[in-house]
Design a protein around this motif. Sequence first.
Motif, PDB file in Angstrom:
ATOM      1  N   LEU A  51       0.370  -1.179  -0.273  1.00  0.00           N
ATOM      2  CA  LEU A  51       0.087  -0.148   0.258  1.00  0.00           C
ATOM      3  C   LEU A  51       1.488   0.944   0.276  1.00  0.00           C
ATOM      4  CD1 LEU A  51      -2.508  -1.316   3.267  1.00  0.00           C
ATOM      5  CD2 LEU A  51      -2.788  -1.154   0.441  1.00  0.00           C
ATOM      6  N   ALA A  52       1.708   1.547   0.657  1.00  0.00           N
ATOM      7  CA  ALA A  52       3.015   2.735   0.783  1.00  0.00           C
ATOM      8  C   ALA A  52       3.422   3.309  -0.677  1.00  0.00           C
ATOM      9  CB  ALA A  52       4.665   1.798   0.562  1.00  0.00           C
ATOM     10  N   PRO A  53       3.352   4.794  -0.395  1.00  0.00           N
ATOM     11  CA  PRO A  53       3.174   5.257   1.000  1.00  0.00           C
ATOM     12  C   PRO A  53       1.807   5.207   1.699  1.00  0.00           C
ATOM     13  CG  PRO A  53       3.174   6.584  -0.285  1.00  0.00           C
ATOM     14  CD  PRO A  53       3.368   5.727  -1.404  1.00  0.00           C
ATOM     15  N   VAL A  54       0.882   4.476   3.091  1.00  0.00           N
ATOM     16  CA  VAL A  54       0.075   4.610   3.203  1.00  0.00           C
ATOM     17  C   VAL A  54      -0.098   5.160   4.891  1.00  0.00           C
ATOM     18  CG1 VAL A  54       1.124   2.051   4.374  1.00  0.00           C
ATOM     19  CG2 VAL A  54      -1.619   2.863   3.902  1.00  0.00           C
ATOM     20  N   ALA A  55      -1.239   6.098   4.901  1.00  0.00           N
ATOM     21  CA  ALA A  55      -1.747   6.764   6.048  1.00  0.00           C
ATOM     22  C   ALA A  55      -1.422   5.768   6.889  1.00  0.00           C
ATOM     23  CB  ALA A  55      -3.303   7.421   5.142  1.00  0.00           C
ATOM     24  N   GLN A  56      -1.488   6.247   7.755  1.00  0.00           N
ATOM     25  CA  GLN A  56      -1.117   5.156   9.458  1.00  0.00           C
ATOM     26  C   GLN A  56      -2.714   4.396   9.289  1.00  0.00           C
ATOM     27  OE1 GLN A  56       2.146   6.207  12.420  1.00  0.00           O
ATOM     28  NE2 GLN A  56       0.395   5.352  13.879  1.00  0.00           N
ATOM     29  N   ALA A  57      -3.547   5.024   9.549  1.00  0.00           N
ATOM     30  CA  ALA A  57      -4.603   5.375   9.839  1.00  0.00           C
ATOM     31  C   ALA A  57      -4.654   4.226   8.653  1.00  0.00           C
ATOM     32  CB  ALA A  57      -5.986   6.240  10.137  1.00  0.00           C
ATOM     33  N   ASP A  58      -4.636   4.578   7.602  1.00  0.00           N
ATOM     34  CA  ASP A  58      -5.530   3.709   6.940  1.00  0.00           C
ATOM     35  C   ASP A  58      -4.765   1.973   6.466  1.00  0.00           C
ATOM     36  OD1 ASP A  58      -7.219   4.897   5.534  1.00  0.00           O
ATOM     37  OD2 ASP A  58      -5.368   6.066   3.669  1.00  0.00           O
ATOM     38  N   LEU A  59      -4.224   2.225   7.100  1.00  0.00           N
ATOM     39  CA  LEU A  59      -2.525   1.058   7.296  1.00  0.00           C
ATOM     40  C   LEU A  59      -3.600   0.108   8.472  1.00  0.00           C
ATOM     41  CD1 LEU A  59      -0.704  -1.165   6.833  1.00  0.00           C
ATOM     42  CD2 LEU A  59       0.633   0.313   8.333  1.00  0.00           C
ATOM     43  N   GLY A  60      -3.847   0.528   9.164  1.00  0.00           N
ATOM     44  CA  GLY A  60      -4.358   0.134  10.644  1.00  0.00           C
ATOM     45  C   GLY A  60      -5.913  -0.296   9.491  1.00  0.00           C
ATOM     46  N   ARG A  61      -6.122   0.113   9.048  1.00  0.00           N
ATOM     47  CA  ARG A  61      -8.263  -0.710   9.036  1.00  0.00           C
ATOM     48  C   ARG A  61      -7.507  -1.713   7.824  1.00  0.00           C
ATOM     49  NH1 ARG A  61      -9.435   5.206   9.117  1.00  0.00           N
ATOM     50  NH2 ARG A  61      -8.575   5.670   7.284  1.00  0.00           N
ATOM     51  N   SER A  62      -7.106  -1.267   7.545  1.00  0.00           N
ATOM     52  CA  SER A  62      -6.432  -2.597   5.846  1.00  0.00           C
ATOM     53  C   SER A  62      -6.177  -3.633   6.250  1.00  0.00           C
ATOM     54  CB  SER A  62      -5.269  -1.520   5.303  1.00  0.00           C
ATOM     55  OG  SER A  62      -3.928  -2.529   5.507  1.00  0.00           O
ATOM     56  N   VAL A  63      -5.812  -3.359   7.741  1.00  0.00           N
ATOM     57  CA  VAL A  63      -4.684  -5.136   8.442  1.00  0.00           C
ATOM     58  C   VAL A  63      -6.194  -5.519   9.265  1.00  0.00           C
ATOM     59  CG1 VAL A  63      -2.437  -5.202   7.673  1.00  0.00           C
ATOM     60  CG2 VAL A  63      -3.455  -3.899   9.704  1.00  0.00           C
ATOM     61  N   ARG A  64      -7.003  -4.042  10.153  1.00  0.00           N
ATOM     62  CA  ARG A  64      -7.724  -4.589  10.627  1.00  0.00           C
ATOM     63  C   ARG A  64      -7.327  -5.126  12.532  1.00  0.00           C
ATOM     64  NH1 ARG A  64     -11.957  -9.058   7.682  1.00  0.00           N
ATOM     65  NH2 ARG A  64     -13.054  -6.767   6.118  1.00  0.00           N
ATOM     66  N   ASP A  66      -6.294  -3.138  15.734  1.00  0.00           N
ATOM     67  CA  ASP A  66      -6.813  -1.639  16.392  1.00  0.00           C
ATOM     68  C   ASP A  66      -5.175  -0.499  16.278  1.00  0.00           C
ATOM     69  OD1 ASP A  66      -5.974  -0.285  19.696  1.00  0.00           O
ATOM     70  OD2 ASP A  66      -8.359  -0.762  19.880  1.00  0.00           O
ATOM     71  N   PRO A  67      -5.366   0.789  16.311  1.00  0.00           N
ATOM     72  CA  PRO A  67      -4.710   1.698  16.022  1.00  0.00           C
ATOM     73  C   PRO A  67      -3.555   1.599  16.993  1.00  0.00           C
ATOM     74  CG  PRO A  67      -6.733   2.581  15.825  1.00  0.00           C
ATOM     75  CD  PRO A  67      -7.105   0.757  16.378  1.00  0.00           C
ATOM     76  N   LYS A  68      -4.376   1.226  18.898  1.00  0.00           N
ATOM     77  CA  LYS A  68      -2.970   1.327  19.452  1.00  0.00           C
ATOM     78  C   LYS A  68      -2.092   0.468  19.212  1.00  0.00           C
ATOM     79  CE  LYS A  68      -6.492   1.737  22.949  1.00  0.00           C
ATOM     80  NZ  LYS A  68      -6.595   1.518  23.354  1.00  0.00           N
ATOM     81  N   ASP A  69      -2.080  -0.633  19.064  1.00  0.00           N
ATOM     82  CA  ASP A  69      -1.110  -2.018  19.018  1.00  0.00           C
ATOM     83  C   ASP A  69      -0.376  -1.524  17.708  1.00  0.00           C
ATOM     84  OD1 ASP A  69      -2.533  -3.652  20.806  1.00  0.00           O
ATOM     85  OD2 ASP A  69      -4.017  -4.142  19.488  1.00  0.00           O
ATOM     86  N   LEU A  70      -1.247  -1.671  16.234  1.00  0.00           N
ATOM     87  CA  LEU A  70      -0.496  -0.862  15.149  1.00  0.00           C
ATOM     88  C   LEU A  70       1.006   0.182  15.261  1.00  0.00           C
ATOM     89  CD1 LEU A  70      -0.202  -1.193  12.338  1.00  0.00           C
ATOM     90  CD2 LEU A  70      -1.767   1.095  11.673  1.00  0.00           C
ATOM     91  N   VAL A  71       0.227   1.284  16.456  1.00  0.00           N
ATOM     92  CA  VAL A  71       2.070   2.370  16.555  1.00  0.00           C
ATOM     93  C   VAL A  71       2.667   2.006  17.402  1.00  0.00           C
ATOM     94  CG1 VAL A  71       2.141   4.064  18.463  1.00  0.00           C
ATOM     95  CG2 VAL A  71       0.126   3.698  16.486  1.00  0.00           C
ATOM     96  N   GLY A  72       2.402   0.463  18.310  1.00  0.00           N
ATOM     97  CA  GLY A  72       3.220  -0.427  18.484  1.00  0.00           C
ATOM     98  C   GLY A  72       4.667  -1.466  17.725  1.00  0.00           C
ATOM     99  N   ILE A  73       3.945  -1.754  17.261  1.00  0.00           N
ATOM    100  CA  ILE A  73       4.255  -3.020  15.587  1.00  0.00           C
ATOM    101  C   ILE A  73       5.143  -1.496  14.994  1.00  0.00           C
ATOM    102  CG2 ILE A  73       3.728  -3.641  13.623  1.00  0.00           C
ATOM    103  CD1 ILE A  73       1.266  -5.225  15.386  1.00  0.00           C
ATOM    104  N   LEU A  74       4.356  -0.433  14.190  1.00  0.00           N
ATOM    105  CA  LEU A  74       5.337   0.326  13.858  1.00  0.00           C
ATOM    106  C   LEU A  74       6.022   0.673  14.262  1.00  0.00           C
ATOM    107  CD1 LEU A  74       2.666   2.098  11.700  1.00  0.00           C
ATOM    108  CD2 LEU A  74       4.131   1.033  11.025  1.00  0.00           C
TER     109      LEU A  74
END
Length: 145
Positions: A51-64, A66-74
């Motif tokens: 998806l790159a470049p991909v907005a962080q929020a769009d990335l989270g939605r694409s892989v379903r 949670d935004p907090k979990d995504l931030v930790g992984i990123l």
Amino acid sequence: MSEAPLPAIRSLPSWLLGRAAARGRALVAEALAAEGMKMWHHVVLSAVRDLAPVAQADLGRSVRLDPKDLVGILNDLQSAGLVVREPDPKDRRKNAVSLTDEGARLLKRCEKAAREANDTFLAPLSSAERERFTDLLIRISGTQS
């Protein structure tokens, strides 16, 4: 200790699929761990590549995720030099995520390891059975395109 006999439960397709899925996930997780990667980190890295470049929020939605979990992984992926977060060219208020060259190299190794783990998982099946099994899984999983 042997498992208690539960023939009514153990004959259910849902139970069998759960057991098979757990075995498949364990094989892939072990293969990814050999590359220093966790399962969700691999999923996010793969989505960033696609998806790159991909907005962080769009990335989270694409892989379903949670935004907090995504931030930790990123955070983990960025600390390891595998992704970069920069202002989104479409909206400077947002972060866009992209792979680094190292992230792309690691992702290739992880994809190879995951394919090999899946080959091990499906080894009891012939090539035709693998194809049919995958087609059936797609149909019952609700992931058909």
